[in-house]
Design a protein around this motif. Sequence first.
Motif, PDB file in Angstrom:
ATOM      1  N   THR A 203       0.845  -1.194   0.000  1.00  0.00           N
ATOM      2  CA  THR A 203       0.000   0.000   0.000  1.00  0.00           C
ATOM      3  C   THR A 203       0.877   1.239   0.000  1.00  0.00           C
ATOM      4  N   ALA A 204       0.544   2.207  -0.832  1.00  0.00           N
ATOM      5  CA  ALA A 204       1.292   3.462  -0.878  1.00  0.00           C
ATOM      6  C   ALA A 204       0.776   4.424   0.182  1.00  0.00           C
ATOM      7  N   LEU A 205       1.689   5.092   0.835  1.00  0.00           N
ATOM      8  CA  LEU A 205       1.353   6.126   1.823  1.00  0.00           C
ATOM      9  C   LEU A 205       1.835   7.480   1.329  1.00  0.00           C
ATOM     10  N   LEU A 206       1.083   8.519   1.656  1.00  0.00           N
ATOM     11  CA  LEU A 206       1.514   9.884   1.396  1.00  0.00           C
ATOM     12  C   LEU A 206       2.614  10.235   2.391  1.00  0.00           C
ATOM     13  N   THR A 207       3.687  10.874   1.927  1.00  0.00           N
ATOM     14  CA  THR A 207       4.746  11.331   2.822  1.00  0.00           C
ATOM     15  C   THR A 207       4.770  12.857   2.842  1.00  0.00           C
ATOM     16  N   LEU A 208       4.990  13.408   4.023  1.00  0.00           N
ATOM     17  CA  LEU A 208       5.083  14.854   4.211  1.00  0.00           C
ATOM     18  C   LEU A 208       6.372  15.146   4.962  1.00  0.00           C
ATOM     19  N   ASP A 209       7.204  15.959   4.381  1.00  0.00           N
ATOM     20  CA  ASP A 209       8.461  16.375   4.991  1.00  0.00           C
ATOM     21  C   ASP A 209       8.332  17.862   5.267  1.00  0.00           C
ATOM     22  N   ARG A 210       8.199  18.216   6.552  1.00  0.00           N
ATOM     23  CA  ARG A 210       7.876  19.596   6.905  1.00  0.00           C
ATOM     24  C   ARG A 210       8.871  20.158   7.914  1.00  0.00           C
ATOM     25  N   VAL A 211       9.267  21.398   7.671  1.00  0.00           N
ATOM     26  CA  VAL A 211      10.052  22.147   8.650  1.00  0.00           C
ATOM     27  C   VAL A 211       9.226  23.361   9.059  1.00  0.00           C
ATOM     28  N   ILE A 212       9.055  23.529  10.365  1.00  0.00           N
ATOM     29  CA  ILE A 212       8.305  24.647  10.913  1.00  0.00           C
ATOM     30  C   ILE A 212       9.306  25.736  11.315  1.00  0.00           C
ATOM     31  N   TYR A 213       9.038  26.977  10.874  1.00  0.00           N
ATOM     32  CA  TYR A 213       9.967  28.077  11.101  1.00  0.00           C
ATOM     33  C   TYR A 213       9.369  29.143  12.011  1.00  0.00           C
ATOM     34  N   SER A 214      10.260  29.816  12.724  1.00  0.00           N
ATOM     35  CA  SER A 214       9.852  30.881  13.632  1.00  0.00           C
ATOM     36  C   SER A 214       9.652  32.190  12.881  1.00  0.00           C
ATOM     37  N   TYR A 215       9.168  33.163  13.608  1.00  0.00           N
ATOM     38  CA  TYR A 215       9.003  34.522  13.093  1.00  0.00           C
ATOM     39  C   TYR A 215      10.315  35.066  12.530  1.00  0.00           C
ATOM     40  N   GLN A 216      11.442  34.663  13.125  1.00  0.00           N
ATOM     41  CA  GLN A 216      12.751  35.141  12.683  1.00  0.00           C
ATOM     42  C   GLN A 216      13.450  34.134  11.768  1.00  0.00           C
ATOM     43  N   ASN A 217      12.657  33.280  11.105  1.00  0.00           N
ATOM     44  CA  ASN A 217      13.176  32.335  10.108  1.00  0.00           C
ATOM     45  C   ASN A 217      14.126  31.289  10.694  1.00  0.00           C
ATOM     46  N   ARG A 218      13.904  30.930  11.957  1.00  0.00           N
ATOM     47  CA  ARG A 218      14.713  29.897  12.589  1.00  0.00           C
ATOM     48  C   ARG A 218      13.943  28.592  12.540  1.00  0.00           C
ATOM     49  N   ALA A 219      14.596  27.525  12.082  1.00  0.00           N
ATOM     50  CA  ALA A 219      13.944  26.222  12.033  1.00  0.00           C
ATOM     51  C   ALA A 219      13.709  25.718  13.454  1.00  0.00           C
ATOM     52  N   LEU A 220      12.454  25.378  13.759  1.00  0.00           N
ATOM     53  CA  LEU A 220      12.088  24.956  15.106  1.00  0.00           C
ATOM     54  C   LEU A 220      11.822  23.468  15.205  1.00  0.00           C
ATOM     55  N   GLU A 221      11.208  22.905  14.180  1.00  0.00           N
ATOM     56  CA  GLU A 221      10.757  21.510  14.278  1.00  0.00           C
ATOM     57  C   GLU A 221      10.756  20.865  12.895  1.00  0.00           C
ATOM     58  N   LEU A 222      11.292  19.651  12.826  1.00  0.00           N
ATOM     59  CA  LEU A 222      11.270  18.849  11.606  1.00  0.00           C
ATOM     60  C   LEU A 222      10.284  17.708  11.809  1.00  0.00           C
ATOM     61  N   ARG A 223       9.352  17.571  10.859  1.00  0.00           N
ATOM     62  CA  ARG A 223       8.353  16.507  10.917  1.00  0.00           C
ATOM     63  C   ARG A 223       8.448  15.671   9.643  1.00  0.00           C
ATOM     64  N   ILE A 224       8.652  14.387   9.808  1.00  0.00           N
ATOM     65  CA  ILE A 224       8.684  13.473   8.663  1.00  0.00           C
ATOM     66  C   ILE A 224       7.534  12.496   8.859  1.00  0.00           C
ATOM     67  N   ALA A 225       6.508  12.639   8.019  1.00  0.00           N
ATOM     68  CA  ALA A 225       5.249  11.930   8.260  1.00  0.00           C
ATOM     69  C   ALA A 225       4.923  10.955   7.149  1.00  0.00           C
ATOM     70  N   ARG A 226       4.227   9.877   7.555  1.00  0.00           N
ATOM     71  CA  ARG A 226       3.655   8.900   6.630  1.00  0.00           C
ATOM     72  C   ARG A 226       2.164   8.854   6.918  1.00  0.00           C
ATOM     73  N   CYS A 227       1.343   9.047   5.870  1.00  0.00           N
ATOM     74  CA  CYS A 227      -0.089   9.264   6.070  1.00  0.00           C
ATOM     75  C   CYS A 227      -0.928   8.261   5.280  1.00  0.00           C
ATOM     76  N   ASP A 228      -1.972   7.782   5.928  1.00  0.00           N
ATOM     77  CA  ASP A 228      -3.020   6.998   5.267  1.00  0.00           C
ATOM     78  C   ASP A 228      -4.304   7.806   5.401  1.00  0.00           C
ATOM     79  N   LEU A 229      -4.662   8.539   4.345  1.00  0.00           N
ATOM     80  CA  LEU A 229      -5.780   9.477   4.432  1.00  0.00           C
ATOM     81  C   LEU A 229      -7.145   8.808   4.305  1.00  0.00           C
ATOM     82  N   GLY A 230      -7.161   7.586   3.762  1.00  0.00           N
ATOM     83  CA  GLY A 230      -8.436   6.879   3.656  1.00  0.00           C
ATOM     84  C   GLY A 230      -9.406   7.588   2.733  1.00  0.00           C
ATOM     85  N   ASP A 231     -10.690   7.382   2.988  1.00  0.00           N
ATOM     86  CA  ASP A 231     -11.740   7.961   2.136  1.00  0.00           C
ATOM     87  C   ASP A 231     -12.315   9.262   2.683  1.00  0.00           C
TER      88      ASP A 231
END
Length: 238
Positions: A203-231
């Motif tokens: 089964t194929a899963l959606l992948t999301l690679d996200r970096v969340i940045y602060s007001y001053q453009n500082r990387a705060l959090e890295l999220r590497i996700a695998r998603c099963d969105l279903g129907d």
Amino acid sequence: MSLAKPFNTRPLYQQVADEFVSRIINRTWAPGQLIENEAEIARSLGISLGTVRKAFDILTENKLLERHQGKGTIVVDFEGDKMRSRFSNIADRSGNRVSGEVVIGEVDLVLPRPDVVERLQVNERTPVLAFERRRTHLGRLFMVEDVFLRVPSHPSTMGADEMRRLASAGWTGQDIATYKIEKIGSTLASETDRQAYGLGGETALLTLDRVIYSYQNRALELRIARCDLGDDLDYQAD
């Protein structure tokens, strides 16, 4: 009150905006609070009204303040459901953004691997929090994230309770995030993923690679996700 620091060459209105962000982070300006008007703030800081207005413009553009005609300026509740979900591109059939109910796994303080060093812009000898975050919607698991989170100074002094508190609070406990950079892709579900999602076969899963940045453009959090969105869920691009 003096805002300028030695050798700070940034425009004064940006320094004022930084000061206002600090007030929100330390809860001097609490979520939902109606703050004093721009003229009063200008007088208290000993600066021009135009400088304060430019600083307010920056925070309004970053959705940290809301101006209401005839009522005043209100601090956005960035810990509320609406603001927590603003970094999510997952939506239900009605188009509402979904961040889901969150369960956090074991939290560890680790030295970052090379890709985390690059994405979070941290030193390879600077520990980060690493943990798994699972999100459910209406009782169904739809996302498993590997999360890497910047931590405050002197992380070696943190105990297990403090690490778990920070993992639960995320960047809201340390800074204010204003935007994300996200890459989407797909991958075949691993055996661990198939067990987690109750999937059979390849089964194929959606992948999301996200970096969340602060007001001053500082990387705060890295999220590497695998998603099963279903129907019942969709990915909606910004």
